[in-house]
Motif scaffolding. Structure first.
Motif, PDB file in Angstrom:
ATOM      1  N   LYS A 126       0.860  -1.182   0.000  1.00  0.00           N
ATOM      2  CA  LYS A 126       0.000   0.000   0.000  1.00  0.00           C
ATOM      3  C   LYS A 126       0.897   1.233   0.000  1.00  0.00           C
ATOM      4  N   GLY A 127       0.427   2.293  -0.654  1.00  0.00           N
ATOM      5  CA  GLY A 127       1.242   3.495  -0.788  1.00  0.00           C
ATOM      6  C   GLY A 127       2.235   3.331  -1.925  1.00  0.00           C
ATOM      7  N   GLY A 128       3.293   4.159  -1.916  1.00  0.00           N
ATOM      8  CA  GLY A 128       4.374   3.986  -2.890  1.00  0.00           C
ATOM      9  C   GLY A 128       4.063   4.445  -4.295  1.00  0.00           C
ATOM     10  N   ILE A 129       3.004   5.255  -4.500  1.00  0.00           N
ATOM     11  CA  ILE A 129       2.695   5.774  -5.839  1.00  0.00           C
ATOM     12  C   ILE A 129       3.718   6.850  -6.205  1.00  0.00           C
ATOM     13  N   PHE A 130       4.180   6.810  -7.427  1.00  0.00           N
ATOM     14  CA  PHE A 130       5.201   7.723  -7.954  1.00  0.00           C
ATOM     15  C   PHE A 130       4.511   8.933  -8.595  1.00  0.00           C
ATOM     16  N   HIS A 131       4.996  10.140  -8.280  1.00  0.00           N
ATOM     17  CA  HIS A 131       4.400  11.360  -8.822  1.00  0.00           C
ATOM     18  C   HIS A 131       5.461  12.232  -9.485  1.00  0.00           C
ATOM     19  N   PHE A 132       5.155  12.733 -10.682  1.00  0.00           N
ATOM     20  CA  PHE A 132       5.950  13.792 -11.292  1.00  0.00           C
ATOM     21  C   PHE A 132       5.325  15.134 -10.929  1.00  0.00           C
ATOM     22  N   LYS A 133       6.171  16.127 -10.660  1.00  0.00           N
ATOM     23  CA  LYS A 133       5.669  17.442 -10.276  1.00  0.00           C
ATOM     24  C   LYS A 133       5.007  18.151 -11.441  1.00  0.00           C
ATOM     25  N   ASP A 134       5.579  17.972 -12.644  1.00  0.00           N
ATOM     26  CA  ASP A 134       5.054  18.639 -13.844  1.00  0.00           C
ATOM     27  C   ASP A 134       4.995  17.643 -14.992  1.00  0.00           C
ATOM     28  N   GLY A 135       4.133  17.943 -15.959  1.00  0.00           N
ATOM     29  CA  GLY A 135       4.054  17.132 -17.164  1.00  0.00           C
ATOM     30  C   GLY A 135       3.181  15.902 -17.006  1.00  0.00           C
ATOM     31  N   GLU A 136       3.068  15.162 -18.099  1.00  0.00           N
ATOM     32  CA  GLU A 136       2.236  13.962 -18.137  1.00  0.00           C
ATOM     33  C   GLU A 136       3.063  12.762 -18.593  1.00  0.00           C
ATOM     34  N   ASN A 156      12.331  16.527 -14.444  1.00  0.00           N
ATOM     35  CA  ASN A 156      11.516  15.421 -13.933  1.00  0.00           C
ATOM     36  C   ASN A 156      11.610  15.326 -12.409  1.00  0.00           C
ATOM     37  N   ILE A 157      11.277  16.413 -11.748  1.00  0.00           N
ATOM     38  CA  ILE A 157      11.187  16.414 -10.297  1.00  0.00           C
ATOM     39  C   ILE A 157      10.041  15.476  -9.889  1.00  0.00           C
ATOM     40  N   HIS A 158      10.299  14.641  -8.907  1.00  0.00           N
ATOM     41  CA  HIS A 158       9.305  13.622  -8.565  1.00  0.00           C
ATOM     42  C   HIS A 158       9.297  13.342  -7.070  1.00  0.00           C
ATOM     43  N   SER A 159       8.287  12.597  -6.654  1.00  0.00           N
ATOM     44  CA  SER A 159       8.155  12.176  -5.262  1.00  0.00           C
ATOM     45  C   SER A 159       7.531  10.787  -5.236  1.00  0.00           C
ATOM     46  N   VAL A 160       7.615  10.134  -4.076  1.00  0.00           N
ATOM     47  CA  VAL A 160       7.016   8.813  -3.892  1.00  0.00           C
ATOM     48  C   VAL A 160       6.266   8.820  -2.562  1.00  0.00           C
ATOM     49  N   ASP A 161       4.996   8.411  -2.603  1.00  0.00           N
ATOM     50  CA  ASP A 161       4.183   8.352  -1.385  1.00  0.00           C
ATOM     51  C   ASP A 161       4.771   7.352  -0.386  1.00  0.00           C
ATOM     52  N   GLU A 162       4.487   7.592   0.861  1.00  0.00           N
ATOM     53  CA  GLU A 162       4.958   6.705   1.922  1.00  0.00           C
ATOM     54  C   GLU A 162       4.341   5.311   1.786  1.00  0.00           C
ATOM     55  N   ILE A 163       5.178   4.303   2.004  1.00  0.00           N
ATOM     56  CA  ILE A 163       4.688   2.922   2.056  1.00  0.00           C
ATOM     57  C   ILE A 163       3.985   2.714   3.393  1.00  0.00           C
ATOM     58  N   THR A 164       2.764   2.271   3.348  1.00  0.00           N
ATOM     59  CA  THR A 164       2.005   2.062   4.581  1.00  0.00           C
ATOM     60  C   THR A 164       1.843   0.589   4.924  1.00  0.00           C
ATOM     61  N   GLU A 165       2.111  -0.285   3.956  1.00  0.00           N
ATOM     62  CA  GLU A 165       1.976  -1.729   4.202  1.00  0.00           C
ATOM     63  C   GLU A 165       2.725  -2.473   3.118  1.00  0.00           C
ATOM     64  N   GLY A 166       3.391  -3.571   3.508  1.00  0.00           N
ATOM     65  CA  GLY A 166       4.058  -4.409   2.519  1.00  0.00           C
ATOM     66  C   GLY A 166       5.407  -3.875   2.092  1.00  0.00           C
ATOM     67  N   GLU A 167       5.862  -4.337   0.929  1.00  0.00           N
ATOM     68  CA  GLU A 167       7.212  -4.069   0.442  1.00  0.00           C
ATOM     69  C   GLU A 167       7.171  -3.814  -1.064  1.00  0.00           C
ATOM     70  N   ARG A 168       7.530  -2.623  -1.471  1.00  0.00           N
ATOM     71  CA  ARG A 168       7.530  -2.206  -2.889  1.00  0.00           C
ATOM     72  C   ARG A 168       8.909  -2.482  -3.467  1.00  0.00           C
ATOM     73  N   ILE A 169       9.001  -3.392  -4.439  1.00  0.00           N
ATOM     74  CA  ILE A 169      10.293  -3.873  -4.932  1.00  0.00           C
ATOM     75  C   ILE A 169      10.508  -3.445  -6.385  1.00  0.00           C
ATOM     76  N   THR A 170      11.699  -2.918  -6.661  1.00  0.00           N
ATOM     77  CA  THR A 170      12.035  -2.480  -8.011  1.00  0.00           C
ATOM     78  C   THR A 170      13.439  -2.950  -8.391  1.00  0.00           C
ATOM     79  N   LEU A 171      13.674  -3.018  -9.688  1.00  0.00           N
ATOM     80  CA  LEU A 171      15.029  -3.065 -10.236  1.00  0.00           C
ATOM     81  C   LEU A 171      15.302  -1.666 -10.762  1.00  0.00           C
ATOM     82  N   THR A 172      16.310  -1.002 -10.213  1.00  0.00           N
ATOM     83  CA  THR A 172      16.578   0.394 -10.547  1.00  0.00           C
ATOM     84  C   THR A 172      17.942   0.523 -11.210  1.00  0.00           C
ATOM     85  N   LEU A 173      17.984   1.272 -12.307  1.00  0.00           N
ATOM     86  CA  LEU A 173      19.238   1.535 -13.012  1.00  0.00           C
ATOM     87  C   LEU A 173      19.405   3.026 -13.230  1.00  0.00           C
TER      88      LEU A 173
END
Length: 409
Positions: A126-136, A156-173
């Motif tokens: 739950k949570g963990g949604i990614f947001h861009f400040k501007d643009g689509e 591409n200024i961005h933010s990520v909502d707080e994780i409230t439950e579980g574990e959000r897993i990514t492969l990041t490069l």
């Protein structure tokens, strides 16, 4: 070409779900405390350092495809180098406010980012949604297999909502145009040292070697005293229903010597579940954790294989399982208290980590026993491929997928 104002690309279903599950298995088997609060990470260099370099192989084709996609979309063909590759999980409490990825001076070399989601919002966390400040698009709801790519700058200024439950897993490069920040040369050098003296047909030990104990203690600021918090490896085993027991009783836990206590995790141990002890010996805590995570990853196929081995399968207990004595139960409790000092924190941190299929069918030692040889075959195969790839990587000073026709035994 990308939008010049807010260059970003969304790729849906870029990774197959079975590959997402494999990478999730690798991360949950090997991760350490991460680079920001409530974040865990598995870097390629850490895999090499802990004798788990073979787990790099499933990641290599993804790196190639993403680099090619970034060069094509952002118009910089043959200009990019992979600066960082890591499996990252954000657990409860992790979040990030508005920022760009180059707003820290020591990260100015980063030109582009790629985030591959390995599990899904709502279903896994739950949570963990990614947001861009501007643009689509402005909001990215993580779904397993999807990828987001963007320029690592103020566009591409961005933010990520707080994780409230579980574990959000990514492969990041992260990608860079600066060849001096290419991670491949450093990884190849580490691999060469790790595999020094290993012949083309000789396999290394497939057993992992734990890193420093500080790398596994959460919260990291408690690692100097170990008076609170928990060991993330023991925490993962606990939420999946397992405890550990010393293979051979050598001495009592020392309340005043935490470093000695943690040496127990680097030595032989057994796994316990409820009132039963699995007598198969594991070399260390990482070995045990990899087996447990592999069992949960491959549960469906293991269950099918076990049930299909006889016309009328019966719940016959394996000879390697014995009842836990009262003394053993006490010792298991002492170990749990030593390595899971804040049990409630560990349970909340990982949330509901029990795979649904295992919960539906229930646990049985027969299926778990079947995971042991299957895991060995899996890592042997990866090790063999790694040893065949390494000479090509050293020659080219680049990590890439070697065509099978050129990889001969």
């Amino acid at each position: 070409m990308a939008d010049s104002e807010h260059p970003r690309l969304i790729l849906h279903n870029f990774l197959p779900l079975d590959l997402c599950k494999e990478l999730e298995f690798i991360h949950k088997s090997c991760c350490t405390v991460g680079y920001r609060p409530n974040v865990l990470s598995t870097t390629l260099s850490h895999l090499i350092a802990t004798n788990s370099a073979h787990f790099i192989l499933p990641i290599i084709p993804i790196r190639e495809r993403l680099r090619e996609k970034a060069e094509e979309y952002f118009g910089c063909q043959y200009e990019l180098f992979v600066e960082f590759t890591g499996l990252i999980s954000w657990c409860r409490g992790a979040s990030i406010g508005w920022h760009s990825d180059d707003n820290r001076p020591y990260l100015k070399q980063r030109d582009f980012a790629a985030v591959c989601y390995l599990n899904s919002y709502d279903a896994d966390f739950k949570g963990g949604i990614f947001h861009f400040k501007d643009g689509e698009p402005a909001d990215i709801v993580p779904m397993a297999g999807d990828v987001i790519m963007y320029t690592a700058d103020d566009q591409n200024i961005h933010s990520v909502d707080e994780i409230t439950e579980g574990e959000r897993i990514t492969l990041t490069l992260w990608f860079s145009r600066d060849v001096s920040h290419d991670e491949d040369s450093k990884l190849i050098s580490s691999l060469s040292r790790a595999l020094l003296g290993v012949g083309d047909r000789k396999l290394l030990s497939y057993l992992p070697v734990p890193g420093s104990i500080n790398m596994y203690w959460f919260p990291p600021d408690e690692a100097s005293s170990f008076l609170s918090g928990f060991d993330i490896r023991c925490g993962r085993l606990h939420v999946l229903g397992f405890d550990i027991h010393q293979f051979q009783k050598t001495s009592h836990l020392s309340a005043s010597d935490s470093s000695y206590n943690f040496e127990l995790l680097s030595g032989p141990l057994l796994l316990a579940r409820e009132n039963e002890l699995f007598e198969t010996q594991f070399l260390n805590i990482m070995h045990a954790l990899q087996l447990v995570q592999f069992y949960h990853w491959k549960f469906s196929s293991l269950k099918t294989k076990v049930e299909g081995s006889t016309p009328t399968p019966t719940p016959t207990p394996t000879p390697n399982v014995i009842p836990i004595s009262s003394n053993q139960k006490t010792e298991i409790g002492h170990l749990r208290s030593a390595f899971l000092k804040d049990l409630q924190l560990a349970e909340g941190f990982f949330g509901n980590s029990r795979p649904i299929k295992v919960m539906d069918y229930g646990f049985d030692w027969l299926t778990f026993s079947a995971a042991v040889p299957e895991w060995e075959c899996y890592v042997f195969k990866l090790q063999k491929e790694l040893l065949l790839h390494l000479p090509h990587w050293r020659t080219n000073q680049s990590i890439f997928c070697v065509p099978l026709g050129h990889v001969e035994e």
